[in-house]
Design a protein around this motif. Structure first.
Motif, PDB file in Angstrom:
ATOM      1  N   ALA A  65     -12.065  -0.636  -2.187  1.00 13.91           N
ATOM      2  CA  ALA A  65     -11.092  -0.225  -3.205  1.00 13.91           C
ATOM      3  C   ALA A  65     -11.126   1.278  -3.441  1.00 13.91           C
ATOM      4  O   ALA A  65     -10.083   1.887  -3.692  1.00 13.91           O
ATOM      5  CB  ALA A  65     -11.360  -0.983  -4.512  1.00 13.91           C
ATOM      6  N   VAL A  66     -12.277   1.894  -3.332  1.00 14.48           N
ATOM      7  CA  VAL A  66     -12.394   3.333  -3.568  1.00 14.48           C
ATOM      8  C   VAL A  66     -11.632   4.111  -2.491  1.00 14.48           C
ATOM      9  O   VAL A  66     -10.859   5.017  -2.792  1.00 14.48           O
ATOM     10  CB  VAL A  66     -13.887   3.756  -3.610  1.00 14.48           C
ATOM     11  N   ARG A  67     -11.828   3.749  -1.233  1.00 17.89           N
ATOM     12  CA  ARG A  67     -11.149   4.451  -0.139  1.00 17.89           C
ATOM     13  C   ARG A  67      -9.648   4.184  -0.149  1.00 17.89           C
ATOM     14  O   ARG A  67      -8.869   5.025   0.277  1.00 17.89           O
ATOM     15  CB  ARG A  67     -11.745   4.043   1.199  1.00 17.89           C
ATOM     16  N   LEU A  68      -9.255   2.996  -0.604  1.00 13.32           N
ATOM     17  CA  LEU A  68      -7.833   2.649  -0.649  1.00 13.32           C
ATOM     18  C   LEU A  68      -7.111   3.287  -1.828  1.00 13.32           C
ATOM     19  O   LEU A  68      -5.916   3.521  -1.763  1.00 13.32           O
ATOM     20  CB  LEU A  68      -7.655   1.135  -0.753  1.00 13.32           C
ATOM     21  N   GLY A  69      -7.824   3.482  -2.905  1.00 10.64           N
ATOM     22  CA  GLY A  69      -7.177   3.964  -4.116  1.00 10.64           C
ATOM     23  C   GLY A  69      -6.452   2.849  -4.844  1.00 10.64           C
ATOM     24  O   GLY A  69      -5.551   3.084  -5.633  1.00 10.64           O
ATOM     25  N   SER A  97       5.626   6.244   6.378  1.00 12.56           N
ATOM     26  CA  SER A  97       6.012   7.653   6.337  1.00 12.56           C
ATOM     27  C   SER A  97       7.338   7.762   5.592  1.00 12.56           C
ATOM     28  O   SER A  97       8.076   6.780   5.463  1.00 12.56           O
ATOM     29  CB  SER A  97       6.115   8.243   7.745  1.00 12.56           C
ATOM     30  N   ARG A  98       7.636   8.952   5.104  1.00  5.01           N
ATOM     31  CA  ARG A  98       8.821   9.134   4.254  1.00  5.01           C
ATOM     32  C   ARG A  98      10.127   8.866   4.969  1.00  5.01           C
ATOM     33  O   ARG A  98      11.073   8.387   4.370  1.00  5.01           O
ATOM     34  CB  ARG A  98       8.839  10.554   3.708  1.00  5.01           C
ATOM     35  N   ASP A 143       0.630   6.673   2.441  1.00  2.00           N
ATOM     36  CA  ASP A 143       1.398   7.640   3.209  1.00  2.00           C
ATOM     37  C   ASP A 143       0.524   8.087   4.379  1.00  2.00           C
ATOM     38  O   ASP A 143      -0.540   8.685   4.174  1.00  2.00           O
ATOM     39  CB  ASP A 143       1.786   8.822   2.327  1.00  2.00           C
ATOM     40  N   ALA A 144       0.971   7.796   5.589  1.00  2.00           N
ATOM     41  CA  ALA A 144       0.168   8.104   6.773  1.00  2.00           C
ATOM     42  C   ALA A 144      -0.100   9.597   6.909  1.00  2.00           C
ATOM     43  O   ALA A 144      -1.175   9.999   7.371  1.00  2.00           O
ATOM     44  CB  ALA A 144       0.870   7.579   8.021  1.00  2.00           C
ATOM     45  N   ARG A 179       1.959   4.274  14.952  1.00  2.00           N
ATOM     46  CA  ARG A 179       3.339   4.261  14.484  1.00  2.00           C
ATOM     47  C   ARG A 179       3.409   3.610  13.118  1.00  2.00           C
ATOM     48  O   ARG A 179       2.506   2.908  12.704  1.00  2.00           O
ATOM     49  CB  ARG A 179       4.302   3.565  15.428  1.00  2.00           C
ATOM     50  N   THR A 180       4.510   3.901  12.446  1.00  2.00           N
ATOM     51  CA  THR A 180       4.731   3.304  11.136  1.00  2.00           C
ATOM     52  C   THR A 180       5.970   2.430  11.211  1.00  2.00           C
ATOM     53  O   THR A 180       6.880   2.742  11.982  1.00  2.00           O
ATOM     54  CB  THR A 180       4.922   4.387  10.058  1.00  2.00           C
ATOM     55  N   PRO A 181       5.996   1.343  10.469  1.00  2.00           N
ATOM     56  CA  PRO A 181       4.924   0.836   9.616  1.00  2.00           C
ATOM     57  C   PRO A 181       3.863   0.098  10.418  1.00  2.00           C
ATOM     58  O   PRO A 181       4.168  -0.574  11.400  1.00  2.00           O
ATOM     59  CB  PRO A 181       5.655  -0.126   8.681  1.00  2.00           C
TER      60      PRO A 181
END
Length: 166
Positions: free
Chosen positions: A41-45, A59-60, A88-89, A103-105
């Motif tokens: 959870a800490v690394r993910l936020g 990505s945007r 956000d990658a 690649r995203t997503p």
């Protein structure tokens, strides 16, 4: 005449690549259990779900990312034990490099302890997302070993019962 053959080969190659992408994009692929990739959870936020967590790398400028975000938000709204974290990658290059995001997503499916169990690359489809959650639930309950993606047929289900050979 050579130009016609080159054009034909280019079209055939493009159709083959498009067919491959159509067959593989958005499908969940199992991750080897010995890979040892984990997120907390800490690394993910954000918090981890007790059943599963979808970690989406976006990505945007990615239109499929927005559709995937909407689908995953909808699925997690109906399942309180499943969470969705959208990253956000571009701003999380540390995780992009660690997990080989090209690649995203790209969506990583984590189990309740944060271990990466499945990976979905490309625009997701609802049936594939639900099937990934079902596999996750089967693995959690012990109905599916960690390395398998489908239930294995047993001898009892593969053979007819004695006396039913007509």
């Amino acid at each position: 005449m050579t130009g016609v053959w080159v054009a034909f080969a280019a079209v055939a190659l493009a159709l083959a690549f498009g067919g491959y992408r159509w067959l593989t994009d958005g499908r969940a692929k199992a991750i080897r259990s010995d890979a040892g990739q984990r997120l907390d959870a800490v690394r993910l936020g954000g918090s981890l779900g007790s059943e599963a967590t979808f970690v989406q790398f976006s990505s945007r400028v990615c239109a499929p990312c927005r559709a995937t975000h909407t689908l995953l938000a909808d699925v997690t709204a109906t399942r309180p034990t499943v969470t969705h974290v959208d990253l956000d990658a571009e701003s999380r290059l540390d995780l992009v490099e660690e997990f080989g995001i090209t690649r995203t997503p790209t969506v990583l499916v984590l189990d309740g302890s944060g271990a990466v169990r499945q990976r979905i690359v490309g625009a997701t489809r609802r049936p594939d997302v639900l099937a990934a959650l079902d596999r996750q639930a089967a693995r959690r309950t012990g109905a599916l070993p960690a390395g398998r993606t489908r239930p294995r047929m047993t001898d009892q289900t593969a053979r007819p019962e004695e006396g039913n050979h007509r």
